[in-house]
Design a protein around this motif. Sequence first.
Motif, PDB file in Angstrom:
ATOM      1  N   GLY A 145       0.817  -1.300  -0.041  1.00 54.22           N
ATOM      2  CA  GLY A 145       0.034   0.080   0.278  1.00 54.22           C
ATOM      3  C   GLY A 145       0.734   1.391   0.104  1.00 54.22           C
ATOM      4  O   GLY A 145       1.112   1.831  -1.265  1.00 54.22           O
ATOM      5  N   ASN A 146       1.316   1.639   1.044  1.00 55.38           N
ATOM      6  CA  ASN A 146       1.721   3.163   1.197  1.00 55.38           C
ATOM      7  C   ASN A 146       3.097   3.009   0.444  1.00 55.38           C
ATOM      8  O   ASN A 146       3.273   4.288  -0.212  1.00 55.38           O
ATOM      9  CB  ASN A 146       2.350   3.339   2.746  1.00 55.38           C
ATOM     10  CG  ASN A 146       1.118   3.484   3.708  1.00 55.38           C
ATOM     11  OD1 ASN A 146       0.130   4.322   3.242  1.00 55.38           O
ATOM     12  ND2 ASN A 146       0.978   3.059   4.878  1.00 55.38           N
ATOM     13  N   PRO A 172      -9.068  -1.517  -1.533  1.00 58.94           N
ATOM     14  CA  PRO A 172      -9.558  -1.276  -2.831  1.00 58.94           C
ATOM     15  C   PRO A 172      -9.092   0.274  -2.971  1.00 58.94           C
ATOM     16  O   PRO A 172      -8.813   0.796  -3.849  1.00 58.94           O
ATOM     17  CB  PRO A 172     -11.064  -1.158  -2.782  1.00 58.94           C
ATOM     18  CG  PRO A 172     -11.301  -2.415  -1.881  1.00 58.94           C
ATOM     19  CD  PRO A 172      -9.986  -2.358  -0.768  1.00 58.94           C
ATOM     20  N   ALA A 173      -9.183   1.190  -1.787  1.00 58.65           N
ATOM     21  CA  ALA A 173      -8.940   2.584  -2.036  1.00 58.65           C
ATOM     22  C   ALA A 173      -7.495   2.783  -2.278  1.00 58.65           C
ATOM     23  O   ALA A 173      -7.212   3.670  -3.082  1.00 58.65           O
ATOM     24  CB  ALA A 173      -9.379   3.028  -0.552  1.00 58.65           C
ATOM     25  N   VAL A 174      -6.662   2.181  -1.658  1.00 56.74           N
ATOM     26  CA  VAL A 174      -5.197   2.149  -2.223  1.00 56.74           C
ATOM     27  C   VAL A 174      -4.934   1.922  -3.351  1.00 56.74           C
ATOM     28  O   VAL A 174      -3.857   2.315  -3.991  1.00 56.74           O
ATOM     29  CB  VAL A 174      -4.404   1.336  -0.981  1.00 56.74           C
ATOM     30  CG1 VAL A 174      -2.961   1.329  -1.363  1.00 56.74           C
ATOM     31  CG2 VAL A 174      -4.505   1.909   0.430  1.00 56.74           C
ATOM     32  N   ALA A 175      -5.342   0.636  -3.628  1.00 60.96           N
ATOM     33  CA  ALA A 175      -5.053   0.241  -5.063  1.00 60.96           C
ATOM     34  C   ALA A 175      -5.519   1.336  -6.144  1.00 60.96           C
ATOM     35  O   ALA A 175      -4.908   1.587  -7.278  1.00 60.96           O
ATOM     36  CB  ALA A 175      -6.148  -0.951  -5.528  1.00 60.96           C
ATOM     37  N   SER A 176      -6.455   1.945  -6.022  1.00 61.35           N
ATOM     38  CA  SER A 176      -7.009   3.083  -6.852  1.00 61.35           C
ATOM     39  C   SER A 176      -6.076   4.341  -6.801  1.00 61.35           C
ATOM     40  O   SER A 176      -5.836   4.960  -7.845  1.00 61.35           O
ATOM     41  CB  SER A 176      -8.489   3.614  -6.503  1.00 61.35           C
ATOM     42  OG  SER A 176      -9.448   2.606  -6.706  1.00 61.35           O
ATOM     43  N   PHE A 390      -7.216   6.508   5.668  1.00 59.25           N
ATOM     44  CA  PHE A 390      -7.544   6.325   4.478  1.00 59.25           C
ATOM     45  C   PHE A 390      -7.144   4.917   3.901  1.00 59.25           C
ATOM     46  O   PHE A 390      -7.935   4.229   3.129  1.00 59.25           O
ATOM     47  CB  PHE A 390      -7.150   7.501   3.337  1.00 59.25           C
ATOM     48  CG  PHE A 390      -7.213   7.313   1.998  1.00 59.25           C
ATOM     49  CD1 PHE A 390      -8.167   6.890   1.250  1.00 59.25           C
ATOM     50  CD2 PHE A 390      -5.870   6.990   1.673  1.00 59.25           C
ATOM     51  CE1 PHE A 390      -8.187   6.755  -0.142  1.00 59.25           C
ATOM     52  CE2 PHE A 390      -5.753   6.707   0.189  1.00 59.25           C
ATOM     53  CZ  PHE A 390      -6.788   6.489  -0.654  1.00 59.25           C
ATOM     54  N   LYS A 391      -5.802   4.469   4.430  1.00 55.15           N
ATOM     55  CA  LYS A 391      -5.322   3.220   3.987  1.00 55.15           C
ATOM     56  C   LYS A 391      -5.779   1.971   4.591  1.00 55.15           C
ATOM     57  O   LYS A 391      -5.239   0.967   4.218  1.00 55.15           O
ATOM     58  CB  LYS A 391      -3.750   3.573   4.181  1.00 55.15           C
ATOM     59  CG  LYS A 391      -2.920   4.697   3.752  1.00 55.15           C
ATOM     60  CD  LYS A 391      -2.833   4.949   2.447  1.00 55.15           C
ATOM     61  CE  LYS A 391      -2.244   6.321   1.993  1.00 55.15           C
ATOM     62  NZ  LYS A 391      -0.758   6.227   2.224  1.00 55.15           N
ATOM     63  N   ASP A 392      -6.718   2.242   5.537  1.00 54.68           N
ATOM     64  CA  ASP A 392      -7.258   0.946   6.371  1.00 54.68           C
ATOM     65  C   ASP A 392      -7.748   0.013   5.178  1.00 54.68           C
ATOM     66  O   ASP A 392      -8.489   0.471   4.307  1.00 54.68           O
ATOM     67  CB  ASP A 392      -7.653   1.310   7.381  1.00 54.68           C
ATOM     68  CG  ASP A 392      -7.093   1.212   8.663  1.00 54.68           C
ATOM     69  OD1 ASP A 392      -6.367   0.236   8.873  1.00 54.68           O
ATOM     70  OD2 ASP A 392      -7.387   1.843   9.672  1.00 54.68           O
ATOM     71  N   LEU A 393      -7.864  -1.233   5.801  1.00 54.13           N
ATOM     72  CA  LEU A 393      -8.519  -2.377   4.965  1.00 54.13           C
ATOM     73  C   LEU A 393      -9.959  -2.028   4.937  1.00 54.13           C
ATOM     74  O   LEU A 393     -10.631  -2.291   3.681  1.00 54.13           O
ATOM     75  CB  LEU A 393      -8.252  -3.611   5.609  1.00 54.13           C
ATOM     76  CG  LEU A 393      -7.011  -4.491   5.564  1.00 54.13           C
ATOM     77  CD1 LEU A 393      -6.646  -5.560   6.629  1.00 54.13           C
ATOM     78  CD2 LEU A 393      -6.739  -4.523   4.048  1.00 54.13           C
ATOM     79  N   ALA A 394     -10.722  -1.729   5.913  1.00 53.42           N
ATOM     80  CA  ALA A 394     -11.951  -1.544   5.929  1.00 53.42           C
ATOM     81  C   ALA A 394     -12.837  -0.306   5.477  1.00 53.42           C
ATOM     82  O   ALA A 394     -13.864  -0.091   5.369  1.00 53.42           O
ATOM     83  CB  ALA A 394     -12.573  -1.739   7.373  1.00 53.42           C
ATOM     84  N   THR A 395     -11.707   0.912   5.347  1.00 52.48           N
ATOM     85  CA  THR A 395     -12.113   2.122   4.672  1.00 52.48           C
ATOM     86  C   THR A 395     -12.758   2.237   3.411  1.00 52.48           C
ATOM     87  O   THR A 395     -12.360   1.398   2.444  1.00 52.48           O
ATOM     88  CB  THR A 395     -10.741   3.162   4.673  1.00 52.48           C
ATOM     89  OG1 THR A 395     -10.070   3.022   5.640  1.00 52.48           O
ATOM     90  CG2 THR A 395     -11.301   4.445   3.893  1.00 52.48           C
TER      91      THR A 395
END
Length: 418
Positions: A145-146, A172-176, A390-395
């Motif tokens: 991620g980061n 998903p947010a990090v992938a985007s 924002f980087k968390d799994l559940a975000t």
Amino acid sequence: MESSPREPEAVPYHPARSLATGQRSLGDPSVRYPLWPPLTAGCPRTADGDTVYPLEVEYDYAAVPEDLFRRPAGPGLERWAPLLPPLAAPGLGEGNTPLVPIGGGVHVKDESRNPTWSHKDRLNRVAVSAAKESGAPGVVVASSGNHGAAAAAYAARAGLRCAVFTSPHTPPAVASFVRAYGATVVTVEREWLRPLVRRVVEEFGYHPVSSVTDTAHTGHPFGPEGYKTIAYEIFRDLGRVPAAVYVPTGYGELLFGVWKGFHELTLLGRADRVPRLYACEPAAGGPLGAALRAGRPAAQVPVGPTGAYGIACPVGGYRGVVAVRRSDGAALAVTDAQLTAARAELAAQGMWVELSSAAGLAGLRARRASGAAAEDGDGPVVCVATSSGFKDLATGTGTYPATTPEWPAVRELLRQGA
């Protein structure tokens, strides 16, 4: 006839002068190499069985400007250029993050305020600069991620291509986020990450900005140099060395960088000691703690289920061992329940962080509850918070029902919140 507006000309980036002189092995500091090329696969002369030792950068400390630590604060690692490898690529205003007091002598160094909302921006400013200086066409990174997001952003800023190898479990947010910078993202199972990174290096000539070794983490030799600046800023903002620093720890690069920054302050006569450093690892794994208990330079451990995916590492590296031993610190194991409580405490203070990022505060709270924190002595304590919630799994995965607009229902919700 009016002339059409001209496109603004690109302003060339001119790196500030670096006092870096070469690389040396952490396994045997008498083993030295030139500064170029960066030895991204570790020291070939001190490797011992399964252990590959990383390298660090040396400097001409006698030539450091006398006023370096009195200069005005400002965003961008250029502020510390003499004590960094050459900054050959432009930055994004990284660093100079706030040190937030939360009571009881505790301060939080909030690294989520960096351009891509994590501490990895400091590492990638210097690692991507190494790629630019080396003439590589791009950078490649294995990341959950980061690291991938920061590498993609700094590569884009430097005009380089970027390949990110990541696992299917990346949020998903990090992938985007990573894709937004134009990086090529390849999703594979974890065991394929490093082999594929090495293949990209061999065939495409990309510069690796994450570790390419399997049995012990080495990482980019320039990377932790970016993390040193966290120590410089803590010292500047507190006006003194803290009693202890609690650091979320995966591979140990951040931990080592913070230690080295304080160590350099003693070498330069700015400080008389290094604070105790506490490596805060998820209880589901903990390779640094395992290495310290076994008296080994690195260890491999199985990793159980944990929400702290950003620091859930199966393999450690010698950098973390050096930082803990030379600071008279320790490795602490924190549970997901302790991480969740620490994250909630930070949120109540206005800081929304990733679960992994709360490990520093979780370690401090656990240590204080046991009474052991008294060993650190008097003085302020700093917990590093590494990245945004924002980087968390559940975000972004939760849904929230609409509230009926009738006033009694709204009033009841407000009463419950109070």
